[in-house]
Design a protein around this motif. Structure first.
Motif, PDB file in Angstrom:
ATOM      1  N   PRO A  12     -47.967  34.341 -34.213  1.00  0.00           N
ATOM      2  CA  PRO A  12     -47.792  34.372 -32.841  1.00  0.00           C
ATOM      3  C   PRO A  12     -46.130  34.506 -32.483  1.00  0.00           C
ATOM      4  N   SER A  13     -45.842  34.841 -31.267  1.00  0.00           N
ATOM      5  CA  SER A  13     -44.367  34.933 -30.783  1.00  0.00           C
ATOM      6  C   SER A  13     -43.658  33.526 -31.317  1.00  0.00           C
ATOM      7  N   GLY A  14     -42.515  33.710 -32.050  1.00  0.00           N
ATOM      8  CA  GLY A  14     -41.839  32.611 -32.277  1.00  0.00           C
ATOM      9  C   GLY A  14     -42.101  31.872 -33.475  1.00  0.00           C
ATOM     10  N   CYS A  15     -42.870  32.522 -34.415  1.00  0.00           N
ATOM     11  CA  CYS A  15     -43.444  31.894 -35.370  1.00  0.00           C
ATOM     12  C   CYS A  15     -42.459  32.035 -36.817  1.00  0.00           C
ATOM     13  N   GLY A  16     -41.163  33.106 -36.451  1.00  0.00           N
ATOM     14  CA  GLY A  16     -40.458  33.185 -37.665  1.00  0.00           C
ATOM     15  C   GLY A  16     -40.659  34.600 -38.286  1.00  0.00           C
ATOM     16  N   LYS A  17     -41.658  35.376 -38.216  1.00  0.00           N
ATOM     17  CA  LYS A  17     -41.987  36.636 -38.751  1.00  0.00           C
ATOM     18  C   LYS A  17     -40.891  37.504 -38.878  1.00  0.00           C
ATOM     19  N   THR A  18     -40.315  37.790 -37.787  1.00  0.00           N
ATOM     20  CA  THR A  18     -39.177  38.878 -37.543  1.00  0.00           C
ATOM     21  C   THR A  18     -38.001  38.325 -38.139  1.00  0.00           C
ATOM     22  N   THR A  19     -37.694  36.909 -38.082  1.00  0.00           N
ATOM     23  CA  THR A  19     -36.617  36.436 -38.739  1.00  0.00           C
ATOM     24  C   THR A  19     -36.782  36.588 -40.405  1.00  0.00           C
ATOM     25  N   LEU A  20     -37.891  36.477 -41.019  1.00  0.00           N
ATOM     26  CA  LEU A  20     -38.400  36.611 -42.181  1.00  0.00           C
ATOM     27  C   LEU A  20     -37.881  38.189 -42.821  1.00  0.00           C
ATOM     28  N   LEU A  21     -38.597  38.941 -41.871  1.00  0.00           N
ATOM     29  CA  LEU A  21     -38.201  40.462 -41.931  1.00  0.00           C
ATOM     30  C   LEU A  21     -36.853  40.700 -42.207  1.00  0.00           C
ATOM     31  N   ARG A  22     -35.949  40.228 -41.331  1.00  0.00           N
ATOM     32  CA  ARG A  22     -34.697  40.553 -41.197  1.00  0.00           C
ATOM     33  C   ARG A  22     -33.901  39.814 -42.507  1.00  0.00           C
ATOM     34  N   MET A  23     -34.357  38.627 -43.032  1.00  0.00           N
ATOM     35  CA  MET A  23     -33.794  38.147 -44.080  1.00  0.00           C
ATOM     36  C   MET A  23     -33.953  39.163 -45.330  1.00  0.00           C
ATOM     37  N   ILE A  24     -35.472  39.808 -45.426  1.00  0.00           N
ATOM     38  CA  ILE A  24     -35.586  40.611 -46.572  1.00  0.00           C
ATOM     39  C   ILE A  24     -34.593  41.927 -46.304  1.00  0.00           C
ATOM     40  N   ALA A  25     -34.394  42.276 -45.253  1.00  0.00           N
ATOM     41  CA  ALA A  25     -33.487  43.492 -44.985  1.00  0.00           C
ATOM     42  C   ALA A  25     -32.109  43.092 -45.038  1.00  0.00           C
ATOM     43  N   GLY A  26     -31.561  41.757 -45.380  1.00  0.00           N
ATOM     44  CA  GLY A  26     -30.287  41.322 -45.192  1.00  0.00           C
ATOM     45  C   GLY A  26     -29.458  41.413 -43.952  1.00  0.00           C
ATOM     46  N   LEU A  27     -30.150  41.544 -43.048  1.00  0.00           N
ATOM     47  CA  LEU A  27     -29.883  41.181 -41.667  1.00  0.00           C
ATOM     48  C   LEU A  27     -29.577  39.858 -41.051  1.00  0.00           C
ATOM     49  N   ASN A  28     -30.037  38.893 -41.819  1.00  0.00           N
ATOM     50  CA  ASN A  28     -29.886  37.519 -41.520  1.00  0.00           C
ATOM     51  C   ASN A  28     -29.924  36.988 -42.873  1.00  0.00           C
ATOM     52  N   SER A  29     -28.827  35.825 -42.671  1.00  0.00           N
ATOM     53  CA  SER A  29     -28.580  35.401 -44.067  1.00  0.00           C
ATOM     54  C   SER A  29     -29.630  34.175 -44.481  1.00  0.00           C
ATOM     55  N   ILE A  30     -29.672  33.877 -45.762  1.00  0.00           N
ATOM     56  CA  ILE A  30     -30.699  32.956 -46.440  1.00  0.00           C
ATOM     57  C   ILE A  30     -29.914  31.616 -46.623  1.00  0.00           C
ATOM     58  N   THR A  31     -30.687  30.713 -45.954  1.00  0.00           N
ATOM     59  CA  THR A  31     -30.056  29.275 -46.220  1.00  0.00           C
ATOM     60  C   THR A  31     -30.144  28.592 -47.404  1.00  0.00           C
ATOM     61  N   GLU A  32     -31.420  28.745 -48.014  1.00  0.00           N
ATOM     62  CA  GLU A  32     -31.915  28.334 -49.057  1.00  0.00           C
ATOM     63  C   GLU A  32     -32.964  29.396 -49.881  1.00  0.00           C
ATOM     64  N   GLY A  33     -33.054  28.924 -51.092  1.00  0.00           N
ATOM     65  CA  GLY A  33     -34.100  29.581 -51.949  1.00  0.00           C
ATOM     66  C   GLY A  33     -33.730  31.110 -52.334  1.00  0.00           C
ATOM     67  N   ASP A  34     -34.402  31.924 -53.142  1.00  0.00           N
ATOM     68  CA  ASP A  34     -34.007  32.964 -53.905  1.00  0.00           C
ATOM     69  C   ASP A  34     -34.821  34.403 -53.401  1.00  0.00           C
ATOM     70  N   LEU A  35     -34.328  35.482 -53.065  1.00  0.00           N
ATOM     71  CA  LEU A  35     -35.023  36.447 -52.473  1.00  0.00           C
ATOM     72  C   LEU A  35     -34.809  37.318 -53.716  1.00  0.00           C
ATOM     73  N   MET A  36     -35.868  37.869 -54.283  1.00  0.00           N
ATOM     74  CA  MET A  36     -35.843  38.869 -55.676  1.00  0.00           C
ATOM     75  C   MET A  36     -36.267  40.158 -55.128  1.00  0.00           C
ATOM     76  N   PHE A  37     -35.616  41.185 -55.693  1.00  0.00           N
ATOM     77  CA  PHE A  37     -36.453  42.551 -55.716  1.00  0.00           C
ATOM     78  C   PHE A  37     -36.436  42.948 -57.094  1.00  0.00           C
ATOM     79  N   ASP A  38     -37.726  42.869 -57.534  1.00  0.00           N
ATOM     80  CA  ASP A  38     -38.223  43.075 -59.154  1.00  0.00           C
ATOM     81  C   ASP A  38     -37.461  41.710 -59.652  1.00  0.00           C
ATOM     82  N   ASP A  39     -36.426  42.082 -60.656  1.00  0.00           N
ATOM     83  CA  ASP A  39     -35.929  40.757 -61.267  1.00  0.00           C
ATOM     84  C   ASP A  39     -34.451  40.489 -60.895  1.00  0.00           C
ATOM     85  N   ARG A  40     -33.968  41.461 -59.794  1.00  0.00           N
ATOM     86  CA  ARG A  40     -32.864  41.334 -59.160  1.00  0.00           C
ATOM     87  C   ARG A  40     -32.627  40.328 -57.912  1.00  0.00           C
TER      88      ARG A  40
END
Length: 362
Positions: free
Chosen positions: A38-66
């Motif tokens: 639903p609206s406001g659940c964080g889905k676009t924020t998550l997509l923008r984090m994967i894109a690099g448009l939003n910073s990541i506060t905690e955790g690791d984002l991996m593309f393959d082993d990178r």
């Protein structure tokens, strides 16, 4: 390319609460993954984090082993398609599609090959020298896709790309996007609030609510094995009927005793620990039966009938005023104001813990 999220969290500056937290996901190479919610659940924020448009506060984002937490968007080998298309109105379709390659100073020969290849794939070869204002909404959507395709990225990111189209065109573009995804063989991550898009396009669905993952699985798993009441109600149209009640002496008894149901033997095993406790029973509208030879039948008064051609949606009321939605084939005869007997397809009953909302039966 495989995309892995390990305990990802996002907290905006000045806010006490995390927008997203404890997100653990694996999106496989060449998968069409839909992030739904639903609206406001964080889905676009998550997509923008994967894109690099939003910073990541905690955790690791991996593309393959990178690990790519701090890698700029331009170096992530991704392409994003936005809801608004974001086309340059003064440029031709050709120049819009070629723009990112021209900025990278690619050769004219390569640019021309890529643009014409994408235009052929998207069936817009005859519109290459038109301006965005001179083509239809569906064609503009294709141009936005073409601009992403020419870059030959490892991952496509799409943020509600069909929401500005009319219903008929959305239906057509759903099929087109799946076709293009299969032809390109690229990982696609697609954000939407529309469950129809998720159910018809995805290999894998991720359902979010209030910044948390509710369920990850195939469309079939979401529809037939929802893990909690939120998922059960969110997926399916008309929505699943949820009846509150108690498990007594091996039977489900609804509030006010209007429905009494003996579950299947398999379900009774799962429900044995809930004897004397509050539980919720769910059933999809199409899984009622209108044959009074079934056991555990009940009476309901037909309130409103919606005729949809191949099927009818019946809005009915139990004796205590509880609303039910029942779907029947369009040729079945029902009249508003009449009472009818209905039964249950016991193989399609869902039971949930009323306190936690979590699914009980296998």
């Amino acid at each position: 390319m495989k995309v892995i999220l390990k305990n990802i969290g996002k907290k905006y500056e000045g806010r006490e609460e995390f927008t997203l937290r404890n997100i653990d996901l694996e999106i496989d190479d060449r998968e069409f993954c839909v992030i739904l919610g639903p609206s406001g659940c964080g889905k676009t924020t998550l997509l923008r984090m994967i894109a690099g448009l939003n910073s990541i506060t905690e955790g690791d984002l991996m593309f393959d082993d990178r690990r790519v937490n701090t890698v700029p968007p331009k170096d992530r080998d991704i392409a994003m398609v936005f809801q608004s298309y974001a086309l340059y109105p003064h440029m031709t379709v050709y120049d819009n599609m070629a723009f990112s390659l021209a900025m990278r100073k690619e050769s004219r020969k390569l640019i021309d090959e890529r643009v014409r290849e994408a235009a052929e794939l998207l069936q817009i070869e005859n519109n290459l020298y038109a301006k965005p204002a001179d083509i239809s909404g569906g064609q503009r959507q294709r141009v936005a896709l073409g601009r992403a395709i020419v870059r030959k990225p490892k991952v496509f990111l799409m943020d509600e790309p069909l929401s500005n189209l009319d219903a008929k065109l959305r239906e057509h573009m759903r099929v087109e996007l799946v076709r293009i995804h299969k032809q390109l063989g690229t990982t696609t991550i697609y954000v939407t609030h529309d469950q129809t898009e998720a159910m018809t396009m995805a290999n894998k669905i991720i359902l979010l609510d209030k910044g948390k993952v509710q369920q990850v699985g195939t469309p079939d798993e979401f529809y037939n094995k929802p893990v909690n009441i939120f998922v059960a109600r969110f997926i399916g149209s008309p929505t699943m009927n949820i009846l509150e009640g108690e498990y007594k002496n091996g039977r489900f008894v609804s509030n006010n005793n209007t429905i009494k149901l003996t579950p299947s033997e398999e379900d009774r095993e799962s429900l044995s620990a809930f004897e004397g406790k509050r539980i919720s029973m769910g059933i999809r509208p199409e899984r009622f039966v209108s044959d009074d030879t079934y056991e555990d039948i009940f009476n309901a008064k037909v309130d409103v009938i919606e005729m949809l051609g191949k099927e009818k949606t019946i809005f009915a009321k139990l004796e205590d005023g509880t609303d039910l939605v029942i779907s029947v084939p369009g040729h079945h005869e029902f009249t508003e104001g009449e009472s009818h007997s209905f039964g249950f397809d016991k193989s399609a009953i869902h039971f949930f813990d009323s306190e936690t909302g979590i699914r009980i039966n296998p």
